[in-house]
Design an enzyme around this catalytic site. Sequence first.
Site, PDB file in Angstrom:
ATOM      1  N   SER A   1      28.510  47.055  57.987  1.00 40.14           N
ATOM      2  CA  SER A   1      28.360  48.155  57.048  1.00 40.14           C
ATOM      3  C   SER A   1      28.021  47.551  55.680  1.00 40.14           C
ATOM      4  CB  SER A   1      29.668  48.925  57.032  1.00 40.14           C
ATOM      5  OG  SER A   1      29.541  50.020  56.206  1.00 40.14           O
ATOM      6  N   LEU A   2      27.962  48.361  54.649  1.00 41.44           N
ATOM      7  CA  LEU A   2      27.604  47.832  53.327  1.00 41.44           C
ATOM      8  C   LEU A   2      28.712  48.088  52.324  1.00 41.44           C
ATOM      9  CD1 LEU A   2      23.924  49.118  53.010  1.00 41.44           C
ATOM     10  CD2 LEU A   2      24.625  46.724  53.232  1.00 41.44           C
TER      11      LEU A   2
ATOM     12  N   GLU B   1      15.629  48.781  48.776  1.00 41.68           N
ATOM     13  CA  GLU B   1      15.205  49.806  49.752  1.00 41.68           C
ATOM     14  C   GLU B   1      15.974  51.083  49.491  1.00 41.68           C
ATOM     15  OE1 GLU B   1      16.404  48.334  53.541  1.00 41.68           O
ATOM     16  OE2 GLU B   1      15.048  46.624  53.446  1.00 41.68           O
TER      17      GLU B   1
ATOM     18  N   LYS C   1      18.431  53.977  50.414  1.00 45.03           N
ATOM     19  CA  LYS C   1      19.505  54.086  51.405  1.00 45.03           C
ATOM     20  C   LYS C   1      19.335  55.442  52.091  1.00 45.03           C
ATOM     21  CE  LYS C   1      24.421  53.312  52.048  1.00 45.03           C
ATOM     22  NZ  LYS C   1      24.703  54.420  52.954  1.00 45.03           N
TER      23      LYS C   1
ATOM     24  N   ASP D   1      19.865  58.589  54.365  1.00 46.50           N
ATOM     25  CA  ASP D   1      21.108  59.280  54.687  1.00 46.50           C
ATOM     26  C   ASP D   1      21.050  59.876  56.091  1.00 46.50           C
ATOM     27  OD1 ASP D   1      23.627  60.131  54.289  1.00 46.50           O
ATOM     28  OD2 ASP D   1      23.130  61.730  52.876  1.00 46.50           O
TER      29      ASP D   1
ATOM     30  N   TYR E   1      15.616  48.911  59.276  1.00 46.14           N
ATOM     31  CA  TYR E   1      15.923  48.117  58.087  1.00 46.14           C
ATOM     32  C   TYR E   1      16.401  46.714  58.443  1.00 46.14           C
ATOM     33  CZ  TYR E   1      20.397  50.493  59.089  1.00 46.14           C
ATOM     34  OH  TYR E   1      21.500  51.022  59.692  1.00 46.14           O
TER      35      TYR E   1
ATOM     36  N   LYS F   1      19.166  43.917  48.651  1.00 46.29           N
ATOM     37  CA  LYS F   1      19.441  42.826  49.589  1.00 46.29           C
ATOM     38  C   LYS F   1      18.837  41.531  49.065  1.00 46.29           C
ATOM     39  CE  LYS F   1      19.113  45.968  53.516  1.00 46.29           C
ATOM     40  NZ  LYS F   1      18.339  46.467  54.655  1.00 46.29           N
TER      41      LYS F   1
ATOM     42  N   LYS G   1      25.262  53.509  45.203  1.00 45.37           N
ATOM     43  CA  LYS G   1      25.275  54.923  45.590  1.00 45.37           C
ATOM     44  C   LYS G   1      24.900  55.808  44.407  1.00 45.37           C
ATOM     45  CE  LYS G   1      27.030  56.308  49.060  1.00 45.37           C
ATOM     46  NZ  LYS G   1      28.031  56.143  50.099  1.00 45.37           N
TER      47      LYS G   1
ATOM     48  N   CYS H   1      29.368  98.886  52.249  1.00 44.29           N
ATOM     49  CA  CYS H   1      28.203  97.994  52.242  1.00 44.29           C
ATOM     50  C   CYS H   1      27.317  98.286  51.030  1.00 44.29           C
ATOM     51  CB  CYS H   1      27.428  98.196  53.545  1.00 44.29           C
ATOM     52  SG  CYS H   1      25.833  97.369  53.560  1.00 44.29           S
TER      53      CYS H   1
ATOM     54  N   CYS I   1      23.901  99.931  52.541  1.00 38.99           N
ATOM     55  CA  CYS I   1      23.806 101.237  53.199  1.00 38.99           C
ATOM     56  C   CYS I   1      25.001 102.143  52.955  1.00 38.99           C
ATOM     57  CB  CYS I   1      23.585 101.055  54.700  1.00 38.99           C
ATOM     58  SG  CYS I   1      25.075 100.525  55.564  1.00 38.99           S
TER      59      CYS I   1
ATOM     60  N   CYS J   1      29.340  94.740  57.625  1.00 34.06           N
ATOM     61  CA  CYS J   1      28.965  96.127  57.397  1.00 34.06           C
ATOM     62  C   CYS J   1      28.985  96.824  58.753  1.00 34.06           C
ATOM     63  CB  CYS J   1      27.557  96.163  56.815  1.00 34.06           C
ATOM     64  SG  CYS J   1      26.711  97.714  57.093  1.00 34.06           S
TER      65      CYS J   1
ATOM     66  N   CYS K   1      21.573 100.386  58.817  1.00 38.45           N
ATOM     67  CA  CYS K   1      21.676  99.571  57.594  1.00 38.45           C
ATOM     68  C   CYS K   1      20.379  98.774  57.402  1.00 38.45           C
ATOM     69  CB  CYS K   1      22.863  98.619  57.664  1.00 38.45           C
ATOM     70  SG  CYS K   1      22.965  97.513  56.241  1.00 38.45           S
TER      71      CYS K   1
HETATM   72  S1  IVH Z   1      21.398  47.557  55.848  1.00 36.95           S
HETATM   73  C1  IVH Z   1      24.145  44.412  57.124  1.00 36.95           C
HETATM   74  N1  IVH Z   1      19.617  49.148  54.807  1.00 36.95           N
HETATM   75  O1  IVH Z   1      23.949  52.615  55.373  1.00 36.95           O
HETATM   76  C2  IVH Z   1      23.462  45.568  56.531  1.00 36.95           C
HETATM   77  N2  IVH Z   1      21.557  50.111  55.736  1.00 36.95           N
HETATM   78  O2  IVH Z   1      26.610  52.239  54.334  1.00 36.95           O
HETATM   79  C3  IVH Z   1      23.434  46.725  57.389  1.00 36.95           C
HETATM   80  N3  IVH Z   1      21.610  52.545  55.632  1.00 36.95           N
HETATM   81  O3  IVH Z   1      25.340  51.512  58.409  1.00 36.95           O
HETATM   82  C4  IVH Z   1      22.780  47.910  56.860  1.00 36.95           C
HETATM   83  N4  IVH Z   1      19.669  52.801  54.659  1.00 36.95           N
HETATM   84  O4  IVH Z   1      23.435  53.244  58.490  1.00 36.95           O
HETATM   85  C5  IVH Z   1      20.797  49.053  55.415  1.00 36.95           C
HETATM   86  N5  IVH Z   1      17.943  50.444  53.878  1.00 36.95           N
HETATM   87  C6  IVH Z   1      19.123  50.349  54.486  1.00 36.95           C
HETATM   88  C7  IVH Z   1      19.865  51.475  54.803  1.00 36.95           C
HETATM   89  C8  IVH Z   1      21.094  51.310  55.431  1.00 36.95           C
HETATM   90  C9  IVH Z   1      20.715  53.415  55.155  1.00 36.95           C
HETATM   91  C10 IVH Z   1      22.903  52.924  56.234  1.00 36.95           C
HETATM   92  C11 IVH Z   1      23.222  52.223  57.524  1.00 36.95           C
HETATM   93  C12 IVH Z   1      24.501  51.497  57.287  1.00 36.95           C
HETATM   94  C13 IVH Z   1      25.080  52.279  56.139  1.00 36.95           C
HETATM   95  C14 IVH Z   1      26.052  51.472  55.348  1.00 36.95           C
END
Ligand code: IVH
Length: 672
Positions: A78-79, A111, A113, A115, A223, A289, A313, A405, A408, A423, A429
């Site tokens: 995760s990040l 990049e 992020k 959603d 990514y 990154k 974020k 309502c 009507c 209603c 209506c």
């Molecule tokens: S890199 C080791 N790049 O964000 C790095 N993640 O909060 C792994 N996500 O689980 C993720 N855009 O689902 C990376 N350009 C991006 C991303 C990205 C969205 C999501 C991804 C990750 C989550 C972490």
Amino acid sequence: MKHAYTQLIATLRHWDYEYYVLDNPSVSDSHYDAAFRELLAIEAAHPDWVTPDSPSQRVGAEPISEFNKIEHRVKMLSLANAFSLEETYQFFEKAAKDLDIATDTLPIFSEPKLDGLAISIHYDNGLFSYAATRGDGQTGEDVSHNIKTIKSVPLQLATDNPPATLEVRGEVFMPKAAFAKLNSMAVETNGKTFVNPRNAAAGTIRQMDPKIAAGRDLRFIPYGIGDYQGDAEFMAHSQILDYLARLGFRKNAPCDSFLGSFAEFTRNYALMEQVRERLPMEIDGIVYKIDTLALQNTLGFIARSPKWAVARKFPAQLALTQLLEVDFQVGRTGVLTPVARLEPVFVGGVTVSNATLHNMDEIERLGLCIGDSVEIQRAGDVIPKISKVANIGAQRTAIIMPSVCPVCGAAVERTVGQAAYRCTGGLSCAAQGAERIRHYASRKCMNIINLGTKLIEVLYSKGILHTIADIYTLKASDIADLDGQGEKSAQNVLDSIKATKNTQLGTFIAALGIHEIGEESAKAIAKQFKNYPALISATYEDLLQVPDIGPVMAKNIVDFFADAKNQAIVQAIIDAGVNWPDVAADPAQAQPLAGQTWVITGTLSMPRDQAKAALEGLGAKVSGSVSKKTTAVLAGAEAGSKLAKAQELGVKVVAEEEFKKLLANYTSAELL
Ligand code: IVH
């Protein structure tokens, strides 16, 4: 012929690539559809030719019955999050220190992020093998059946020299426009709506049946990579993205970029914040990154996130304003939704003056009154909402659900156990009109095939259709004069209206769209009451006798027919020639005396013929003489020899009072 087939696959694959990856289609949808149908026809004739990378193989045949667990060969990380520029700096300062190099010489790649949700896709020798969710990072779930339906996921990599193993990692998401369309369709069909595109994407990927995903517009953007065994040598993350783009994947572009130095962070962030609104998909931040893989490897990771990447974020888009008024909107299904009217306020790039309040429970939860100062939250294209009361207003007025309502004037009621108020205006209506007509004409109801949703909406907005009864007074000119219609299509509509006039009572009841009364319950009601007059005079208690009809349904039906306007509309439809046969009597129920032989003797208070007809109506035979085979003798006053014979043979004797009770048990009183 086989060559033509492989050629067709290559062509379709290329068109998918142009459309879903390059955003640059070279053929029209209809052209594409025609080629796709041709592919299906060839495959039907030559099932042995079908290859796993054929575009037809995106939707597998059967829904899966459970999600298999998948162990990730390389852990899915995760990040770490950063919520300010300072935090972003600090993250990379620490990395630079660990690497023992100057912070402003770090090569940073930026990049958006995306959603959505993280997905890992595996290719063996260039062919799609399986796809999994991230899960807890160690173990995910096999969602191959749904991922294969995504057209920006190649089923075969675009290379003559595929790696033995490639695991592509990236985000699956739903574009904003697709999300809006999905939700508006759900509203129309009373289906489930999603809070935001991410939930819609995740909800779709969690479906067992791949047909659902195939019908929704999901996208995939990579990514990074996980497991890899191949010839390519990568020095940098950006090279991996280029490599994936050559294999047929989408790039994170248009807004990924290489940052020269820290000074670039401020500019990049400001730019992304601006671009965000105009992007076709939701992004919730920027991922920075360190590009060079050697530096990444040196840094490694802590706990569940890498030390070489951070997610900056976007802050929640919040603003304070005042609640001026609450209006109640009547939806297409009669539900009253409170809508907040706000002092206009600028939030997340747009001016917001309205916000949805969902329902009265939400108002209570927020403790909201008119005059309060409120916090507005906005996430991308999602309708703004009030997140909390910031300050209680000096002069505040309670928000009260109207008792009638606003459209009507019919009573508004809350169904026990539900949040929604509705209603009760039913068919008359205006707010519910178009939806009622659409429901009435729909396939499962009257099935007026040529009277589709679009046409109904146009006719409704022009004031030609007000209620379902107006369908039967439509003239060819009402339709032929509309844009895109003509004499021929108008005639088709009228023909299909006429052709559906002979119907069944159950179908007609379902078509009325009485709240909670669907196809099955309508059928059960029809079976019980058999004809329309009996139905409209049925009491609440009568309705409760119908199998599977509960108190709420019974009340809805009684209320519906108690409304003279509803009855008038139904009568107009019947007068226009819509008809149904009386529901055939259920033989088991209607002939409780089948197989029995009765004899009538003596003087009854009713004419003997009537008693005879009543017995025959219940399936009994009526005979003139008593024998051992006689089931019963109905004996009136002054019965003579037949009664004596019955007593002699031990045949049951029924007095008139008892006979009347028996009849009342089986029939309605009119028989007597
Ligand atoms: S890199 C080791 N790049 O964000 C790095 N993640 O909060 C792994 N996500 O689980 C993720 N855009 O689902 C990376 N350009 C991006 C991303 C990205 C969205 C999501 C991804 C990750 C989550 C972490």
